[in-house]
Design an enzyme around this catalytic site. Structure first.
Site, PDB file in Angstrom:
ATOM      1  N   LYS A  73      45.901 -33.163   1.599  1.00 32.20           N
ATOM      2  CA  LYS A  73      46.198 -31.751   2.415  1.00 32.20           C
ATOM      3  C   LYS A  73      47.036 -30.895   1.467  1.00 32.20           C
ATOM      4  O   LYS A  73      46.785 -29.663   1.678  1.00 32.20           O
ATOM      5  CB  LYS A  73      46.910 -32.275   3.654  1.00 32.20           C
ATOM      6  CG  LYS A  73      47.204 -31.243   4.537  1.00 32.20           C
ATOM      7  CD  LYS A  73      47.508 -31.664   5.714  1.00 32.20           C
ATOM      8  CE  LYS A  73      47.913 -30.647   6.743  1.00 32.20           C
ATOM      9  NZ  LYS A  73      47.039 -29.568   7.030  1.00 32.20           N
ATOM     10  N   PHE A  74      47.874 -31.170   0.739  1.00 32.04           N
ATOM     11  CA  PHE A  74      49.047 -30.363   0.187  1.00 32.04           C
ATOM     12  C   PHE A  74      48.786 -30.452  -1.183  1.00 32.04           C
ATOM     13  O   PHE A  74      49.549 -29.916  -1.902  1.00 32.04           O
ATOM     14  CB  PHE A  74      50.353 -30.725   0.447  1.00 32.04           C
ATOM     15  CG  PHE A  74      50.935 -31.196   1.961  1.00 32.04           C
ATOM     16  CD1 PHE A  74      50.695 -29.713   2.678  1.00 32.04           C
ATOM     17  CD2 PHE A  74      51.128 -32.054   2.722  1.00 32.04           C
ATOM     18  CE1 PHE A  74      51.028 -29.846   3.945  1.00 32.04           C
ATOM     19  CE2 PHE A  74      51.489 -31.977   3.932  1.00 32.04           C
ATOM     20  CZ  PHE A  74      51.715 -30.722   4.668  1.00 32.04           C
ATOM     21  N   GLY A  75      47.729 -30.948  -1.858  1.00 33.66           N
ATOM     22  CA  GLY A  75      47.556 -30.753  -3.132  1.00 33.66           C
ATOM     23  C   GLY A  75      46.564 -31.808  -3.760  1.00 33.66           C
ATOM     24  O   GLY A  75      45.700 -32.229  -2.880  1.00 33.66           O
ATOM     25  N   SER A  76      46.373 -32.013  -5.067  1.00 34.89           N
ATOM     26  CA  SER A  76      45.335 -33.166  -5.447  1.00 34.89           C
ATOM     27  C   SER A  76      46.045 -34.101  -6.316  1.00 34.89           C
ATOM     28  O   SER A  76      47.198 -34.140  -6.667  1.00 34.89           O
ATOM     29  CB  SER A  76      44.034 -32.105  -6.270  1.00 34.89           C
ATOM     30  OG  SER A  76      44.971 -31.320  -7.337  1.00 34.89           O
ATOM     31  N   VAL A  77      45.076 -35.095  -6.508  1.00 38.86           N
ATOM     32  CA  VAL A  77      45.629 -36.439  -7.250  1.00 38.86           C
ATOM     33  C   VAL A  77      44.708 -36.338  -8.539  1.00 38.86           C
ATOM     34  O   VAL A  77      43.556 -36.232  -8.524  1.00 38.86           O
ATOM     35  CB  VAL A  77      45.575 -37.576  -6.718  1.00 38.86           C
ATOM     36  CG1 VAL A  77      46.040 -38.565  -7.473  1.00 38.86           C
ATOM     37  CG2 VAL A  77      46.325 -37.500  -5.338  1.00 38.86           C
ATOM     38  N   ASP A 116      51.103 -42.959   9.469  1.00 38.13           N
ATOM     39  CA  ASP A 116      49.712 -42.628   9.101  1.00 38.13           C
ATOM     40  C   ASP A 116      49.036 -43.820   8.438  1.00 38.13           C
ATOM     41  O   ASP A 116      48.347 -43.734   7.274  1.00 38.13           O
ATOM     42  CB  ASP A 116      49.692 -41.429   8.051  1.00 38.13           C
ATOM     43  CG  ASP A 116      48.299 -40.676   8.359  1.00 38.13           C
ATOM     44  OD1 ASP A 116      47.540 -40.886   9.473  1.00 38.13           O
ATOM     45  OD2 ASP A 116      47.730 -39.908   7.361  1.00 38.13           O
TER      46      ASP A 116
HETATM   47  N1  LIG Z   1      48.036 -44.014  -6.886  1.00 40.94           N
HETATM   48  C1  LIG Z   1      46.829 -43.588  -6.779  1.00 40.94           C
HETATM   49  N2  LIG Z   1      45.802 -44.147  -7.518  1.00 40.94           N
HETATM   50  C2  LIG Z   1      44.560 -43.642  -7.453  1.00 40.94           C
HETATM   51  N3  LIG Z   1      43.946 -42.819  -6.473  1.00 40.94           N
HETATM   52  C3  LIG Z   1      45.137 -42.388  -5.683  1.00 40.94           C
HETATM   53  C4  LIG Z   1      46.558 -42.438  -6.023  1.00 40.94           C
HETATM   54  N4  LIG Z   1      46.984 -41.678  -4.861  1.00 40.94           N
HETATM   55  C5  LIG Z   1      46.131 -41.161  -4.258  1.00 40.94           C
HETATM   56  N5  LIG Z   1      45.010 -41.337  -4.814  1.00 40.94           N
HETATM   57  C6  LIG Z   1      43.652 -40.624  -4.349  1.00 40.94           C
HETATM   58  O1  LIG Z   1      44.094 -39.429  -3.803  1.00 40.94           O
HETATM   59  C7  LIG Z   1      43.562 -39.324  -2.559  1.00 40.94           C
HETATM   60  C8  LIG Z   1      44.777 -38.372  -1.683  1.00 40.94           C
HETATM   61  O2  LIG Z   1      45.752 -39.066  -1.954  1.00 40.94           O
HETATM   62  P1  LIG Z   1      46.876 -38.848  -0.742  1.00 40.94           P
HETATM   63  O3  LIG Z   1      46.419 -39.586   0.428  1.00 40.94           O
HETATM   64  O4  LIG Z   1      48.206 -39.349  -1.252  1.00 40.94           O
HETATM   65  O5  LIG Z   1      47.211 -37.245  -0.607  1.00 40.94           O
HETATM   66  P2  LIG Z   1      47.608 -36.558   0.683  1.00 40.94           P
HETATM   67  O6  LIG Z   1      47.568 -35.200   0.352  1.00 40.94           O
HETATM   68  O7  LIG Z   1      48.857 -37.229   1.048  1.00 40.94           O
HETATM   69  O8  LIG Z   1      46.178 -36.867   1.712  1.00 40.94           O
HETATM   70  P3  LIG Z   1      46.101 -36.468   3.187  1.00 40.94           P
HETATM   71  O9  LIG Z   1      45.631 -35.357   3.221  1.00 40.94           O
HETATM   72  O10 LIG Z   1      45.325 -37.475   3.783  1.00 40.94           O
HETATM   73  O11 LIG Z   1      47.457 -36.676   3.860  1.00 40.94           O
HETATM   74  C9  LIG Z   1      43.465 -40.709  -1.935  1.00 40.94           C
HETATM   75  O12 LIG Z   1      42.892 -40.894  -0.980  1.00 40.94           O
HETATM   76  C10 LIG Z   1      43.131 -41.404  -3.086  1.00 40.94           C
HETATM   77  O13 LIG Z   1      41.886 -41.395  -3.160  1.00 40.94           O
END
Ligand SMILES: Nc1ncnc2c1ncn2[C@@H]1O[C@H](COP(=O)(O)OP(=O)(O)OP(=O)(O)O)[C@@H](O)[C@H]1O
Length: 468
Positions: free
Chosen positions: A116-120, A223
């Site tokens: 939601k707040f960015g990418s990984v 969550d």
């Molecule tokens: N440590 C990690 N290793 C590998 N992939 C990861 C890792 N952390 C996150 N990801 C990938 O990135 C995606 C998004 O990460 P995350 O859920 O932390 O983001 P978010 O912004 O908090 O998401 P959401 O919108 O669900 O709250 C995860 O579903 C996963 O596929």
């Protein structure tokens, strides 16, 4: 809270956005997993622009309302329970990270996830070549700071994604985390369908160890869902995404309406809740693992919430006949609306069903011939009687002190003999008697209609397997 008061169904609201029926259906499913806040925000947006197609239908979108003490002096003065480290403060490793730029030390590679707040993105240490995941969070929201602080606070437990370093520039945080290259539990669930009780018990145990740690550290995740449980290359589970996590002090009541609707605990919907909400969500996951469907469903957000608040789950018939009574006992203790009766993480970990399937020594003993342990009807009945007629199964802590009050007048030949192995034997019998064979279970969820891997938000009730 605006959405709680809404009488109209989500699909009707969607209809106002002038999008076609197919899109409405898809969006209704997605919206079923949005937070209430998100729902109302999106509805408002709908008045401004015709809803552009939500690109990432699979993502559960959540939004946070911080309810715990903000970072700062107050939280340091009142450390609450188990706060082993300073909270709300970035420690030495992070401060070092802040001085440097991330690209001095890491090569950023392809995107591996979007939130939601960015990418990984995948990233690689320039010094060692080791791979990590780097979460890039835009700094425009307070909740983002909170996520960084909480990850920092929790990092180090084997069941929680480890935060290696944090880099900060004017616009964003870069969180360098251990790489979980095994994907999400959700994707594994999509591949595997319904889980054997043994596998489900092992997953719930690993998850509960992480949740217990969070709770001991004064953090509620808020969550818990299979999208937020990642797997390492060796298959170890790691709790991730602390974007909605919040700190809690002993006795403190939280009231932000956040989470993913299918997993949200009923008390979240009415306000005033505690860390027990994580147990409920884990119970929803256990339900899905055991029978392949989410327990609370509906064709609109309101319908899902109504089900969460009121629907009585029946674990005694239908598909549940294929599940052991101890598993059902645990589930009913996790999915009870009575917060005081709901198990704590520790109680889940000590539940006989978890112990039986996850403690190799106990299981080994089960199959050793023992002539001093007698299986009598009293003991077996105690395990197999419905919840309404008996107290909960005892925990592993009290294996030698089993009482079955509803059978107080039973035979004086006590069957437990003060032996731990006695109860485990009975569990083995109970489980083997009621477990359905794998072929029968897999008929319910054949590979051809396996659950969708994208997200657990698909609430279509017509297909048991795609309901997840
Ligand atoms: N440590 C990690 N290793 C590998 N992939 C990861 C890792 N952390 C996150 N990801 C990938 O990135 C995606 C998004 O990460 P995350 O859920 O932390 O983001 P978010 O912004 O908090 O998401 P959401 O919108 O669900 O709250 C995860 O579903 C996963 O596929």
């Amino acid at each position: 809270m605006e959405c709680l008061g809404k009488k109209r169904k989500g699909v009707e609201i969607l209809a106002e956005c002038q999008i076609d029926f197919e899109e409405q259906t898809q969006l209704a499913i997605l919206w079923s997993h949005l937070s209430l806040e998100d729902y109302s925000r999106r509805k408002r947006k709908c008045n401004e622009v015709v809803v552009s197609k939500i690109v990432n239908l699979g993502r559960s979108i959540v939004n946070g309302v911080a309810t715990a003490p903000a970072c700062g002096a107050a939280s340091l003065e009142l450390p609450g329970r188990g706060l082993k480290r300073k909270i709300g403060c970035i420690d030495v490793a992070t401060r070092l990270g802040r001085k440097k730029k991330i690209d001095q030390q890491y090569e950023l590679d392809k995107t591996i996830g979007k939130g939601k707040f960015g990418s990984v993105v995948l990233c690689r240490s320039k010094a060692t070549g080791e791979e990590f995941a780097c979460k890039i969070l835009r700094k425009d929201k307070e909740i983002v700071h909170q996520e960084v602080e909480i990850m920092q606070h929790l990092s180090g437990h084997p069941g929680v994604v480890t935060l290696k370093a944090v880099y900060e520039d004017t616009e964003s945080f870069h969180l360098v985390m251990e790489l979980c290259s095994g994907g999400r539990l959700l994707d594994q669930m999509a591949r595997e369908g319904i889980y054997s009780e043994q596998k489900a018990a092992n997953i719930i145990k690993e998850l509960m160890l992480a949740i217990r740690y969070c709770h001991e550290m004064g953090v509620v995740h808020r969550d818990i869902k299979p999208e937020n449980i990642l797997l390492t290359s060796s298959g170890q589970m790691k709790l991730a995404d602390f974007g909605l996590a919040v700190r809690i002090l002993d006795g403190q009541s939280l009231n932000g309406v956040v989470g993913s609707p299918a997993y949200v605990a009923p008390e979240v919907l009415v306000g005033n809740y505690s860390e027990k909400v994580d147990i409920w969500s884990a119970g929803v996951l256990l339900h899905a693992l055991l029978v392949g469907v989410l327990p609370f469903q509906g064709d609109s957000l309101e319908a899902v919430f109504e089900a969460i608040k009121r629907e009585k789950l029946d674990f005694n018939s239908g598909v549940w006949e294929s599940v052991s009574q101890p598993a059902r006992d645990l589930l009913s203790g996790m999915l009870t609306r009575s917060i005081s009766a709901r198990f704590t993480a520790n109680e889940v970990l000590k539940h006989p069903w978890i112990c039986f399937y996850t403690e190799p020594t106990l299981r080994t003993r089960t199959f050793e011939p023992k002539n001093h342990v007698r299986l009598t009807s009293r003991k077996l009945t105690c395990i197999l009687r419905p919840e309404s007629e008996r107290k909960r199964l005892i925990s592993c802590d009290t294996l030698s002190d089993v009482s079955c009050p509803t059978l107080a007048s039973s035979s004086s030949t006590d069957i437990f003999d003060g032996e731990d192995g006695g109860l485990v034997d009975v569990l083995a019998v109970a489980i083997s008697r009621v477990r359905i064979s794998e072929p029968k279970r897999s008929r319910i969820c054949s590979p051809s209609n396996a659950i969708q891997p994208e997200c657990s938000s698909n609430l279509k009730t017509s297909n048991l397997c795609t309901a997840f």
